[in-house]
Design a protein around this motif. Structure first.
Motif, PDB file in Angstrom:
ATOM      1  N   TYR A 136       0.834  -1.210   0.000  1.00 36.51           N
ATOM      2  CA  TYR A 136       0.000   0.000   0.000  1.00 36.51           C
ATOM      3  C   TYR A 136       0.867   1.258   0.000  1.00 36.51           C
ATOM      4  O   TYR A 136       0.593   2.212  -0.738  1.00 36.51           O
ATOM      5  N   MET A 137       1.913   1.264   0.814  1.00 33.32           N
ATOM      6  CA  MET A 137       2.785   2.440   0.857  1.00 33.32           C
ATOM      7  C   MET A 137       3.497   2.637  -0.476  1.00 33.32           C
ATOM      8  O   MET A 137       3.699   3.774  -0.918  1.00 33.32           O
ATOM      9  N   GLY A 138       3.880   1.538  -1.119  1.00 33.00           N
ATOM     10  CA  GLY A 138       4.586   1.659  -2.383  1.00 33.00           C
ATOM     11  C   GLY A 138       3.741   2.294  -3.472  1.00 33.00           C
ATOM     12  O   GLY A 138       4.243   3.079  -4.288  1.00 33.00           O
ATOM     13  N   ALA A 222      15.552 -12.701   4.160  1.00 32.19           N
ATOM     14  CA  ALA A 222      15.100 -12.605   2.767  1.00 32.19           C
ATOM     15  C   ALA A 222      13.678 -12.063   2.689  1.00 32.19           C
ATOM     16  O   ALA A 222      13.354 -11.245   1.816  1.00 32.19           O
ATOM     17  N   ALA A 223      12.828 -12.500   3.617  1.00 30.01           N
ATOM     18  CA  ALA A 223      11.452 -11.990   3.639  1.00 30.01           C
ATOM     19  C   ALA A 223      11.431 -10.492   3.925  1.00 30.01           C
ATOM     20  O   ALA A 223      10.654  -9.740   3.319  1.00 30.01           O
ATOM     21  N   ARG A 224      12.291 -10.044   4.833  1.00 32.85           N
ATOM     22  CA  ARG A 224      12.339  -8.611   5.135  1.00 32.85           C
ATOM     23  C   ARG A 224      12.836  -7.811   3.933  1.00 32.85           C
ATOM     24  O   ARG A 224      12.351  -6.711   3.661  1.00 32.85           O
ATOM     25  N   LEU A 225      13.793  -8.360   3.204  1.00 36.31           N
ATOM     26  CA  LEU A 225      14.318  -7.644   2.042  1.00 36.31           C
ATOM     27  C   LEU A 225      13.269  -7.520   0.938  1.00 36.31           C
ATOM     28  O   LEU A 225      13.279  -6.553   0.167  1.00 36.31           O
ATOM     29  N   LEU A 226      12.354  -8.481   0.871  1.00 37.38           N
ATOM     30  CA  LEU A 226      11.294  -8.409  -0.137  1.00 37.38           C
ATOM     31  C   LEU A 226      10.382  -7.209   0.084  1.00 37.38           C
ATOM     32  O   LEU A 226       9.707  -6.755  -0.845  1.00 37.38           O
ATOM     33  N   LEU A 227      10.358  -6.689   1.304  1.00 42.83           N
ATOM     34  CA  LEU A 227       9.497  -5.543   1.599  1.00 42.83           C
ATOM     35  C   LEU A 227       9.952  -4.282   0.871  1.00 42.83           C
ATOM     36  O   LEU A 227       9.190  -3.315   0.767  1.00 42.83           O
ATOM     37  N   ILE A 228      11.185  -4.287   0.367  1.00 41.55           N
ATOM     38  CA  ILE A 228      11.689  -3.121  -0.361  1.00 41.55           C
ATOM     39  C   ILE A 228      11.116  -3.063  -1.777  1.00 41.55           C
ATOM     40  O   ILE A 228      11.017  -1.981  -2.370  1.00 41.55           O
ATOM     41  N   LEU A 229      10.713  -4.212  -2.314  1.00 40.46           N
ATOM     42  CA  LEU A 229      10.280  -4.262  -3.708  1.00 40.46           C
ATOM     43  C   LEU A 229       9.134  -3.296  -4.029  1.00 40.46           C
ATOM     44  O   LEU A 229       9.160  -2.652  -5.086  1.00 40.46           O
ATOM     45  N   PRO A 230       8.104  -3.168  -3.185  1.00 41.99           N
ATOM     46  CA  PRO A 230       7.044  -2.202  -3.530  1.00 41.99           C
ATOM     47  C   PRO A 230       7.526  -0.760  -3.652  1.00 41.99           C
ATOM     48  O   PRO A 230       6.841   0.063  -4.259  1.00 41.99           O
ATOM     49  N   LEU A 231       8.691  -0.459  -3.104  1.00 41.99           N
ATOM     50  CA  LEU A 231       9.242   0.889  -3.233  1.00 41.99           C
ATOM     51  C   LEU A 231       9.913   1.095  -4.579  1.00 41.99           C
ATOM     52  O   LEU A 231       9.926   2.219  -5.105  1.00 41.99           O
ATOM     53  N   VAL A 232      10.459   0.031  -5.157  1.00 47.89           N
ATOM     54  CA  VAL A 232      11.279   0.178  -6.364  1.00 47.89           C
ATOM     55  C   VAL A 232      10.645  -0.414  -7.616  1.00 47.89           C
ATOM     56  O   VAL A 232      11.069  -0.094  -8.726  1.00 47.89           O
ATOM     57  N   LEU A 233       9.652  -1.283  -7.468  1.00 51.74           N
ATOM     58  CA  LEU A 233       9.029  -1.859  -8.656  1.00 51.74           C
ATOM     59  C   LEU A 233       8.316  -0.772  -9.455  1.00 51.74           C
ATOM     60  O   LEU A 233       7.695   0.126  -8.886  1.00 51.74           O
ATOM     61  N   PRO A 234       8.386  -0.843 -10.776  1.00 51.02           N
ATOM     62  CA  PRO A 234       7.789   0.227 -11.599  1.00 51.02           C
ATOM     63  C   PRO A 234       6.268   0.220 -11.543  1.00 51.02           C
ATOM     64  O   PRO A 234       5.630  -0.817 -11.363  1.00 51.02           O
ATOM     65  N   LEU A 235       5.711   1.398 -11.705  1.00 48.90           N
ATOM     66  CA  LEU A 235       4.265   1.590 -11.784  1.00 48.90           C
ATOM     67  C   LEU A 235       3.939   2.298 -13.092  1.00 48.90           C
ATOM     68  O   LEU A 235       4.683   3.175 -13.536  1.00 48.90           O
TER      69      LEU A 235
END
Length: 346
Positions: A136-138, A222-235
Protein backbone atom coordinates in the motif's frame (compact mmCIF):
# COMPACT_ATOMS: atom_id res chain seq x y z
CA UNK A 1 35.40 -11.29 32.17
CA UNK A 2 36.51 -14.12 29.88
CA UNK A 3 34.07 -16.62 28.42
CA UNK A 4 35.14 -19.67 26.51
CA UNK A 5 32.51 -19.15 23.82
CA UNK A 6 32.63 -17.89 20.22
CA UNK A 7 32.22 -14.17 19.78
CA UNK A 8 30.38 -12.40 17.01
CA UNK A 9 31.43 -8.76 16.92
CA UNK A 10 29.79 -8.01 13.54
CA UNK A 11 26.51 -9.38 14.89
CA UNK A 12 26.82 -7.20 17.98
CA UNK A 13 27.51 -4.12 15.88
CA UNK A 14 24.47 -4.91 13.74
CA UNK A 15 22.34 -5.22 16.87
CA UNK A 16 23.36 -1.84 18.27
CA UNK A 17 23.18 -0.24 14.81
CA UNK A 18 19.67 -1.70 14.54
CA UNK A 19 18.56 0.25 17.60
CA UNK A 20 20.28 3.44 16.44
CA UNK A 21 18.75 3.12 12.96
CA UNK A 22 15.25 2.65 14.40
CA UNK A 23 15.59 5.90 16.34
CA UNK A 24 17.21 7.70 13.41
CA UNK A 25 14.60 6.72 10.82
CA UNK A 26 11.84 7.56 13.28
CA UNK A 27 13.33 11.04 13.54
CA UNK A 28 13.46 11.40 9.74
CA UNK A 29 9.84 10.30 9.37
CA UNK A 30 8.61 12.62 12.13
CA UNK A 31 10.53 15.53 10.61
CA UNK A 32 9.02 14.79 7.20
CA UNK A 33 5.51 14.74 8.67
CA UNK A 34 6.11 18.03 10.47
CA UNK A 35 7.41 19.74 7.34
CA UNK A 36 4.45 18.53 5.29
CA UNK A 37 2.08 19.63 8.05
CA UNK A 38 3.50 23.16 8.08
CA UNK A 39 3.78 23.48 4.30
CA UNK A 40 0.17 22.44 3.70
CA UNK A 41 -1.47 24.90 6.06
CA UNK A 42 -1.60 22.80 9.22
CA UNK A 43 -4.42 20.43 8.16
CA UNK A 44 -6.39 18.69 10.86
CA UNK A 45 -4.91 15.34 11.88
CA UNK A 46 -7.16 12.87 13.73
CA UNK A 47 -6.09 12.53 17.33
CA UNK A 48 -6.96 8.85 17.19
CA UNK A 49 -4.13 8.12 14.76
CA UNK A 50 -1.66 10.00 16.94
CA UNK A 51 -2.80 8.05 20.00
CA UNK A 52 -2.60 4.82 18.02
CA UNK A 53 0.95 5.59 16.88
CA UNK A 54 2.03 6.36 20.45
CA UNK A 55 0.31 3.22 21.74
CA UNK A 56 1.96 1.14 19.03
CA UNK A 57 5.42 2.50 19.82
CA UNK A 58 4.94 2.06 23.58
CA UNK A 59 3.66 -1.51 23.19
CA UNK A 60 6.44 -2.36 20.78
CA UNK A 61 9.09 -0.89 23.09
CA UNK A 62 7.74 -2.76 26.10
CA UNK A 63 7.64 -6.16 24.43
CA UNK A 64 10.97 -5.74 22.64
CA UNK A 65 12.56 -4.71 25.92
CA UNK A 66 11.05 -7.84 27.44
CA UNK A 67 12.70 -9.88 24.68
CA UNK A 68 16.08 -8.31 25.48
CA UNK A 69 15.70 -8.80 29.23
CA UNK A 70 14.69 -12.44 28.74
CA UNK A 71 17.69 -13.01 26.47
CA UNK A 72 20.05 -11.39 28.98
CA UNK A 73 18.63 -13.43 31.86
CA UNK A 74 19.05 -16.65 29.92
CA UNK A 75 22.60 -15.67 28.96
CA UNK A 76 23.64 -14.91 32.55
CA UNK A 77 22.06 -18.15 33.75
CA UNK A 78 23.83 -20.18 31.06
CA UNK A 79 27.26 -18.76 31.89
CA UNK A 80 26.75 -18.48 35.66
CA UNK A 81 27.20 -14.71 35.61
CA UNK A 82 25.62 -12.43 38.22
CA UNK A 83 22.52 -10.86 36.78
CA UNK A 84 23.61 -7.34 37.68
CA UNK A 85 21.61 -4.32 38.71
CA UNK A 86 21.82 -0.62 37.93
CA UNK A 87 19.98 0.56 41.03
CA UNK A 88 19.72 -0.56 44.62
CA UNK A 89 22.23 -1.41 47.31
CA UNK A 90 23.66 -4.35 45.34
CA UNK A 91 24.54 -2.43 42.20
CA UNK A 92 26.70 -4.45 39.83
CA UNK A 93 27.66 -3.75 36.22
CA UNK A 94 25.68 -5.14 33.34
CA UNK A 95 27.79 -6.97 30.78
CA UNK A 96 25.80 -5.71 27.81
CA UNK A 97 28.60 -5.64 25.25
CA UNK A 98 29.79 -9.11 26.21
CA UNK A 99 26.22 -10.35 26.06
CA UNK A 100 25.68 -8.84 22.61
CA UNK A 101 28.85 -10.44 21.24
CA UNK A 102 28.29 -13.94 22.64
CA UNK A 103 24.51 -14.35 22.42
CA UNK A 104 22.38 -15.11 19.38
CA UNK A 105 19.61 -12.60 19.94
CA UNK A 106 18.21 -12.46 16.40
CA UNK A 107 18.34 -16.22 16.07
CA UNK A 108 16.63 -16.62 19.43
CA UNK A 109 13.85 -14.29 18.32
CA UNK A 110 13.33 -16.31 15.15
CA UNK A 111 13.37 -19.64 16.96
CA UNK A 112 10.83 -18.34 19.48
CA UNK A 113 8.23 -17.40 16.88
CA UNK A 114 8.50 -20.70 14.97
CA UNK A 115 8.70 -22.95 18.04
CA UNK A 116 5.25 -24.44 17.36
CA UNK A 117 2.44 -24.01 14.86
CA UNK A 118 0.35 -21.83 17.15
CA UNK A 119 3.17 -19.37 17.77
CA UNK A 120 3.93 -19.34 14.08
CA UNK A 121 0.29 -18.77 13.14
CA UNK A 122 0.17 -15.60 15.26
CA UNK A 123 3.61 -14.39 14.23
CA UNK A 124 3.21 -15.04 10.51
CA UNK A 125 -0.13 -13.21 10.55
CA UNK A 126 1.72 -10.17 11.82
CA UNK A 127 4.39 -10.61 9.17
CA UNK A 128 1.76 -10.80 6.43
CA UNK A 129 0.31 -7.49 7.59
CA UNK A 130 3.76 -5.99 7.05
CA UNK A 131 3.71 -7.00 3.39
CA UNK A 132 0.21 -5.56 2.94
CA UNK A 133 1.31 -2.22 4.37
CA UNK A 134 4.47 -2.22 2.23
CA UNK A 135 2.45 -2.74 -0.96
CA UNK A 136 0.00 0.00 0.00
CA UNK A 137 2.79 2.44 0.86
CA UNK A 138 4.59 1.66 -2.38
CA UNK A 139 1.57 2.50 -4.53
CA UNK A 140 -0.20 5.19 -2.51
CA UNK A 141 3.03 6.84 -1.40
CA UNK A 142 4.20 7.36 -4.96
CA UNK A 143 0.76 8.42 -6.16
CA UNK A 144 0.56 11.08 -3.45
CA UNK A 145 4.23 12.00 -3.94
CA UNK A 146 5.10 11.42 -0.28
CA UNK A 147 8.54 12.95 0.41
CA UNK A 148 11.22 10.71 1.91
CA UNK A 149 9.14 7.62 1.20
CA UNK A 150 12.33 5.59 1.56
CA UNK A 151 12.44 6.51 5.26
CA UNK A 152 9.01 4.99 5.83
CA UNK A 153 10.17 1.78 4.16
CA UNK A 154 13.39 1.77 6.15
CA UNK A 155 11.39 2.09 9.36
CA UNK A 156 9.07 -0.70 8.22
CA UNK A 157 12.11 -2.91 7.63
CA UNK A 158 13.39 -2.38 11.16
CA UNK A 159 10.25 -2.23 13.29
CA UNK A 160 6.97 -4.16 13.21
CA UNK A 161 4.13 -2.84 11.11
CA UNK A 162 1.65 -0.69 12.99
CA UNK A 163 3.93 2.16 14.07
CA UNK A 164 5.08 2.92 10.53
CA UNK A 165 1.57 2.31 9.22
CA UNK A 166 0.06 4.89 11.59
CA UNK A 167 2.76 7.44 10.75
CA UNK A 168 2.15 6.90 7.04
CA UNK A 169 -1.58 7.53 7.47
CA UNK A 170 -0.77 10.69 9.42
CA UNK A 171 1.53 11.73 6.59
CA UNK A 172 -1.28 11.34 4.07
CA UNK A 173 -3.52 13.49 6.26
CA UNK A 174 -0.95 16.28 6.00
CA UNK A 175 -1.22 16.21 2.20
CA UNK A 176 -4.84 17.21 1.45
CA UNK A 177 -5.89 17.32 -2.17
CA UNK A 178 -8.19 20.07 -3.34
CA UNK A 179 -11.04 19.70 -5.78
CA UNK A 180 -8.95 21.24 -8.56
CA UNK A 181 -5.99 18.89 -8.24
CA UNK A 182 -5.31 16.33 -10.96
CA UNK A 183 -4.31 13.05 -9.32
CA UNK A 184 -2.50 10.23 -11.03
CA UNK A 185 -4.12 6.82 -11.35
CA UNK A 186 -1.39 4.19 -11.22
CA UNK A 187 -1.33 0.55 -12.19
CA UNK A 188 1.26 -2.07 -11.37
CA UNK A 189 3.22 -4.42 -13.56
CA UNK A 190 2.44 -8.18 -13.48
CA UNK A 191 5.73 -8.73 -11.64
CA UNK A 192 4.06 -7.26 -8.55
CA UNK A 193 2.16 -10.53 -8.20
CA UNK A 194 5.43 -12.34 -7.57
CA UNK A 195 6.02 -10.37 -4.36
CA UNK A 196 3.41 -12.20 -2.22
CA UNK A 197 4.46 -15.51 -3.79
CA UNK A 198 8.11 -15.00 -2.89
CA UNK A 199 7.13 -13.73 0.55
CA UNK A 200 5.00 -16.81 1.14
CA UNK A 201 7.88 -19.04 0.07
CA UNK A 202 10.19 -17.38 2.60
CA UNK A 203 7.69 -17.69 5.45
CA UNK A 204 6.98 -21.34 4.68
CA UNK A 205 10.71 -22.02 4.54
CA UNK A 206 11.19 -20.28 7.88
CA UNK A 207 8.84 -22.71 9.60
CA UNK A 208 10.69 -25.62 8.03
CA UNK A 209 14.04 -24.35 9.32
CA UNK A 210 12.86 -24.16 12.94
CA UNK A 211 15.68 -26.50 13.98
CA UNK A 212 18.34 -24.84 11.84
CA UNK A 213 19.00 -21.41 13.32
CA UNK A 214 21.36 -20.19 10.61
CA UNK A 215 19.01 -20.91 7.71
CA UNK A 216 16.09 -19.61 9.73
CA UNK A 217 17.77 -16.22 9.99
CA UNK A 218 18.54 -16.21 6.26
CA UNK A 219 14.94 -16.90 5.28
CA UNK A 220 13.52 -14.27 7.64
CA UNK A 221 16.09 -11.78 6.35
CA UNK A 222 15.10 -12.61 2.77
CA UNK A 223 11.45 -11.99 3.64
CA UNK A 224 12.34 -8.61 5.13
CA UNK A 225 14.32 -7.64 2.04
CA UNK A 226 11.29 -8.41 -0.14
CA UNK A 227 9.50 -5.54 1.60
CA UNK A 228 11.69 -3.12 -0.36
CA UNK A 229 10.28 -4.26 -3.71
CA UNK A 230 7.04 -2.20 -3.53
CA UNK A 231 9.24 0.89 -3.23
CA UNK A 232 11.28 0.18 -6.36
CA UNK A 233 9.03 -1.86 -8.66
CA UNK A 234 7.79 0.23 -11.60
CA UNK A 235 4.27 1.59 -11.78
CA UNK A 236 2.38 2.59 -14.92
CA UNK A 237 0.48 5.85 -15.07
CA UNK A 238 -3.03 5.58 -16.49
CA UNK A 239 -3.21 9.34 -16.82
CA UNK A 240 -4.61 12.15 -14.71
CA UNK A 241 -8.07 12.06 -13.25
CA UNK A 242 -10.53 14.91 -13.83
CA UNK A 243 -10.64 17.52 -11.06
CA UNK A 244 -12.95 16.56 -8.23
CA UNK A 245 -12.82 12.83 -8.98
CA UNK A 246 -12.45 10.64 -5.91
CA UNK A 247 -9.10 9.21 -6.87
CA UNK A 248 -8.71 7.23 -3.68
CA UNK A 249 -11.77 5.11 -4.50
CA UNK A 250 -10.66 4.50 -8.08
CA UNK A 251 -7.16 3.65 -6.95
CA UNK A 252 -8.55 1.08 -4.52
CA UNK A 253 -10.51 -0.52 -7.37
CA UNK A 254 -7.37 -0.59 -9.51
CA UNK A 255 -5.44 -2.25 -6.68
CA UNK A 256 -8.19 -4.78 -5.92
CA UNK A 257 -6.74 -7.68 -7.97
CA UNK A 258 -3.35 -7.45 -6.26
CA UNK A 259 -4.94 -7.08 -2.80
CA UNK A 260 -7.22 -10.06 -3.44
CA UNK A 261 -4.32 -12.15 -4.70
CA UNK A 262 -2.21 -11.29 -1.64
CA UNK A 263 -5.02 -12.14 0.78
CA UNK A 264 -5.67 -15.42 -1.04
CA UNK A 265 -2.01 -16.41 -0.74
CA UNK A 266 -2.09 -15.57 2.97
CA UNK A 267 -5.34 -17.49 3.51
CA UNK A 268 -4.10 -20.69 1.91
CA UNK A 269 -0.72 -20.35 3.61
CA UNK A 270 -2.37 -20.05 7.02
CA UNK A 271 -4.87 -22.80 6.25
CA UNK A 272 -2.03 -25.19 5.50
CA UNK A 273 -0.90 -24.79 9.11
CA UNK A 274 -3.31 -27.59 10.12
CA UNK A 275 -4.98 -25.62 12.90
CA UNK A 276 -8.16 -27.38 13.95
CA UNK A 277 -10.53 -24.53 14.71
CA UNK A 278 -12.91 -26.80 16.56
CA UNK A 279 -10.60 -28.29 19.16
CA UNK A 280 -9.32 -25.85 21.78
CA UNK A 281 -7.64 -23.65 19.20
CA UNK A 282 -8.61 -20.43 20.97
CA UNK A 283 -7.09 -21.49 24.27
CA UNK A 284 -3.98 -22.81 22.55
CA UNK A 285 -3.54 -19.57 20.62
CA UNK A 286 -3.94 -17.59 23.83
CA UNK A 287 -1.36 -19.81 25.48
CA UNK A 288 0.99 -19.29 22.54
CA UNK A 289 0.43 -15.53 22.72
CA UNK A 290 1.56 -15.40 26.34
CA UNK A 291 4.36 -17.92 25.94
CA UNK A 292 7.09 -15.55 24.73
CA UNK A 293 7.51 -11.76 24.38
CA UNK A 294 8.61 -12.18 20.75
CA UNK A 295 5.21 -13.63 19.89
CA UNK A 296 3.54 -10.85 21.86
CA UNK A 297 5.48 -8.26 19.89
CA UNK A 298 4.15 -9.43 16.53
CA UNK A 299 0.65 -10.31 17.76
CA UNK A 300 -0.08 -7.03 19.53
CA UNK A 301 1.40 -5.20 16.58
CA UNK A 302 -1.05 -7.02 14.31
CA UNK A 303 -3.90 -5.82 16.52
CA UNK A 304 -2.75 -2.21 16.21
CA UNK A 305 -2.36 -2.61 12.44
CA UNK A 306 -5.91 -3.94 12.02
CA UNK A 307 -7.37 -1.07 14.06
CA UNK A 308 -5.37 1.49 12.06
CA UNK A 309 -6.47 -0.04 8.76
CA UNK A 310 -10.18 0.02 9.58
CA UNK A 311 -9.97 3.54 10.95
CA UNK A 312 -8.19 4.72 7.82
CA UNK A 313 -10.70 2.98 5.56
CA UNK A 314 -13.63 4.67 7.28
CA UNK A 315 -12.08 8.09 7.78
CA UNK A 316 -10.13 8.81 4.61
CA UNK A 317 -13.02 9.56 2.28
CA UNK A 318 -14.63 11.94 4.80
CA UNK A 319 -11.40 13.84 5.26
CA UNK A 320 -10.89 14.22 1.52
CA UNK A 321 -14.45 15.52 1.16
CA UNK A 322 -13.85 18.09 3.89
CA UNK A 323 -10.69 19.28 2.21
CA UNK A 324 -12.45 19.49 -1.14
CA UNK A 325 -15.21 21.66 0.34
CA UNK A 326 -12.61 23.85 2.03
CA UNK A 327 -10.79 24.28 -1.25
CA UNK A 328 -13.98 25.35 -2.98
CA UNK A 329 -14.67 27.93 -0.27
CA UNK A 330 -11.16 29.32 -0.63
CA UNK A 331 -11.57 29.55 -4.39
CA UNK A 332 -14.88 31.41 -4.01
CA UNK A 333 -13.41 34.03 -1.67
CA UNK A 334 -11.83 36.19 -4.43
CA UNK A 335 -15.10 36.18 -6.38
CA UNK A 336 -17.04 37.22 -3.28
CA UNK A 337 -14.60 40.05 -2.63
CA UNK A 338 -14.98 41.29 -6.21
CA UNK A 339 -18.77 41.32 -5.90
CA UNK A 340 -18.54 43.26 -2.65
CA UNK A 341 -16.20 45.82 -4.23
CA UNK A 342 -18.55 46.30 -7.20
CA UNK A 343 -21.48 46.96 -4.86
CA UNK A 344 -19.50 49.62 -2.98
CA UNK A 345 -18.62 51.39 -6.23
CA UNK A 346 -22.27 51.53 -7.19
Amino acid sequence: MDLDVPTNHPGALIFWAYIAAALGFTGVVLKTIRQSYLQNGRPKIPQFLIILAVSSFATLSYHMLSVLILSYRQWTSLHAIPLGALIGSNRTPLHLWRWSTTSSLFQGFGEAIVANKFRWFLSSSGLWSTLAVAIYMGIEGRRCKVPNLWAFFALLEILPTSFTQSLFYIMLFTKPRSANSNDQLLSYWPFWYSVPLLYNYCLRSASEYADDGEWLIYTILAARLLLILPLVLPLNSLGSLPPGTKSNTLQQVANLPLATFTMAIQFFAQKSGDLDVWENTSSLLLEALNSHPAVKTLSYDLGHAVVAFFYWSLRREKVELVHDVTAEVIEDEPAAKRKSANKKRR
